[in-house]
Design an enzyme around this catalytic site. Structure first.
Site, short mmCIF file in Angstrom:
data_model
loop_
_atom_site.label_atom_id
_atom_site.label_comp_id
_atom_site.label_asym_id
_atom_site.label_seq_id
_atom_site.Cartn_x
_atom_site.Cartn_y
_atom_site.Cartn_z
N SER A 143 -60.26 -43.21 94.28
CA SER A 143 -61.42 -42.68 93.54
C SER A 143 -61.45 -41.17 93.76
CB SER A 143 -62.70 -43.29 94.12
OG SER A 143 -63.85 -42.60 93.67
N TYR A 156 -67.94 -46.01 101.20
CA TYR A 156 -67.05 -46.14 100.03
C TYR A 156 -66.07 -44.97 99.98
CZ TYR A 156 -65.45 -46.32 95.19
OH TYR A 156 -64.65 -46.35 94.07
N1 LIG Z 1 -65.69 -47.33 87.47
C1 LIG Z 1 -65.74 -46.23 88.19
O1 LIG Z 1 -66.56 -45.32 87.92
C2 LIG Z 1 -64.74 -46.03 89.31
C3 LIG Z 1 -64.59 -44.73 89.82
C4 LIG Z 1 -63.68 -44.53 90.85
C5 LIG Z 1 -62.94 -45.58 91.34
N2 LIG Z 1 -63.10 -46.83 90.83
C6 LIG Z 1 -62.31 -47.91 91.42
O2 LIG Z 1 -61.62 -48.60 90.39
C7 LIG Z 1 -61.32 -49.93 90.83
C8 LIG Z 1 -61.66 -50.89 89.71
O3 LIG Z 1 -63.07 -50.88 89.52
P1 LIG Z 1 -63.74 -50.96 88.08
O4 LIG Z 1 -64.29 -49.64 87.78
O5 LIG Z 1 -62.82 -51.60 87.11
O6 LIG Z 1 -65.00 -51.90 88.42
P2 LIG Z 1 -65.33 -53.40 87.99
O7 LIG Z 1 -65.43 -53.51 86.52
O8 LIG Z 1 -66.53 -53.76 88.82
O9 LIG Z 1 -64.07 -54.22 88.46
C9 LIG Z 1 -63.81 -54.47 89.81
C10 LIG Z 1 -62.78 -55.57 89.94
O10 LIG Z 1 -62.61 -55.86 91.33
C11 LIG Z 1 -62.83 -57.26 91.53
N3 LIG Z 1 -63.41 -57.52 92.85
C12 LIG Z 1 -64.56 -57.00 93.34
N4 LIG Z 1 -64.81 -57.54 94.55
C13 LIG Z 1 -63.81 -58.42 94.80
C14 LIG Z 1 -63.52 -59.30 95.87
N5 LIG Z 1 -64.34 -59.41 96.94
N6 LIG Z 1 -62.40 -60.05 95.81
C15 LIG Z 1 -61.57 -59.96 94.74
N7 LIG Z 1 -61.79 -59.16 93.69
C16 LIG Z 1 -62.91 -58.40 93.72
C17 LIG Z 1 -63.79 -57.66 90.41
O11 LIG Z 1 -63.67 -59.04 90.09
P3 LIG Z 1 -64.68 -60.19 90.56
O12 LIG Z 1 -66.06 -59.64 90.51
O13 LIG Z 1 -64.39 -61.26 89.58
O14 LIG Z 1 -64.23 -60.56 91.93
C18 LIG Z 1 -63.24 -56.85 89.25
O15 LIG Z 1 -62.13 -57.52 88.68
C19 LIG Z 1 -62.11 -50.14 92.11
O16 LIG Z 1 -61.25 -50.04 93.23
C20 LIG Z 1 -63.11 -49.00 92.11
O17 LIG Z 1 -63.49 -48.62 93.42
C21 LIG Z 1 -63.99 -47.07 89.83
#
Ligand SMILES: NC(=O)c1ccc[n+]([C@@H]2O[C@H](COP(=O)([O-])OP(=O)(O)OC[C@H]3O[C@@H](n4cnc5c(N)ncnc54)[C@H](OP(=O)(O)O)[C@@H]3O)[C@@H](O)[C@H]2O)c1
Length: 261
Positions: A143, A156
């Site tokens: 991130s 985080y």
């Molecule tokens: N969106 C942003 O603004 C942003 C910014 C910087 C970094 N990121 C990073 O990008 C990555 C993807 O996030 P995203 O933005 O796509 O968010 P998201 O839509 O909430 O997706 C997160 C994914 O992680 C899975 N997950 C969460 N907890 C889990 C667990 N305990 N076991 C297995 N799977 C789990 C969720 O699936 P389930 O709920 O089905 O388990 C979902 O598939 C993350 O590492 C996040 O920190 C996101």
């Protein structure tokens, strides 16, 4: 690794957001997608879409914050006869708030998912990758929060700093040994992340699409890049986060993030 063609790809956090966008982008008749997250139904929907594009796709529902979930997932995948050439460690969640207001159990889950089990899964997948003739790759999702300490997002941001530094160290260890390692740092991206981080009412600034972030990360892995930040503004922010003197930087971030909680 020049292409994802013919690869077996293990993708965590594939049920939505950036992970699902990566699955859609990777889906073609030559690849096998091994999709994991907790929500089986959402994983199946992503797998069905990938199959419509000719990919082989299997789902492995696991809670990757559970103790030893890295071993359980790796065992499940290998038991079915799969050996991933590409690992995408994308699953993750944030928790915005004053440090003492977020339950300790939530922090434990976060660290287990983003640090302990991410490391364990990578370690377990690596021996096969070292033997993969056409090259192999690991894409870890950090991130922009990884590039400096972030008040009210402390655990985080620190967990993502681990992902960033862990990935860059592995890039150096394995770049001459056929395994590309890249760290992708997204900035604010339109996914389910904000509502899970309790930050849905917060202006995080301009948001990128999950599709764009997925494209940037996957391209960077094929290019053998050590690290990539998605988006010009986010790149500038991450650079400032690494270079700025800590005291004034922390004062600015403290004010900005306190306003969000
Ligand atoms: N969106 C942003 O603004 C942003 C910014 C910087 C970094 N990121 C990073 O990008 C990555 C993807 O996030 P995203 O933005 O796509 O968010 P998201 O839509 O909430 O997706 C997160 C994914 O992680 C899975 N997950 C969460 N907890 C889990 C667990 N305990 N076991 C297995 N799977 C789990 C969720 O699936 P389930 O709920 O089905 O388990 C979902 O598939 C993350 O590492 C996040 O920190 C996101």
């Amino acid at each position: 690794m020049k292409t994802f063609k013919d690869k077996t790809i293990l993708l965590t956090g594939a049920s939505g957001g950036i992970g699902a966008a990566m699955a859609r982008r990777l889906a073609d008749p030559t690849v096998t997608l091994l999709l994991t997250a907790r929500s089986e139904e959402r994983l199946r929907a992503v797998a069905d879409e990938a199959k419509q594009h000719g990919a082989a796709a299997r789902v492995f529902p696991h809670d990757l914050s559970a103790p030893r979930a890295d071993a359980a997932l790796h065992d499940a995948v290998t038991r079915e006869g799969f050996a991933p050439d590409v690992l995408v460690n994308n699953a993750g969640f944030g928790a915005l708030g004053r440090f003492e207001n977020v339950p300790a159990a939530k922090y434990a889950e976060m660290l287990s998912l983003s640090v302990t089990n991410l490391t364990g899964l990578t370690r377990r997948c690596l021996p096969h990758m070292l033997g993969a003739e056409a090259g192999a790759g690991i894409l870890n999702v950090a991130s922009t929060a990884a590039h400096q300490p972030v008040p009210y997002f402390a655990v985080y941001a620190a967990s993502k700093s681990y992902v960033l530094h862990f990935s860059q160290a592995l890039w150096a260890e394995y770049r001459e040994r056929g395994v590309a390692v890249t760290c992708l740092s997204p900035g604010p991206t339109r996914t389910g992340f904000q509502s899970r981080a309790d930050s849905q009412n917060v202006a995080f600034g301009p948001m990128e699409s999950a599709e764009k972030v997925a494209r940037v990360g996957l391209r960077a892995l094929l290019a053998g890049r050590r690290a990539v930040v998605s988006g010009a503004g986010n790149k500038a922010g991450a650079l400032a986060g690494r270079l700025a003197p800590r005291r004034p930087l922390l004062a600015i971030l403290e004010r900005a993030f306190e306003a969000m909680i």
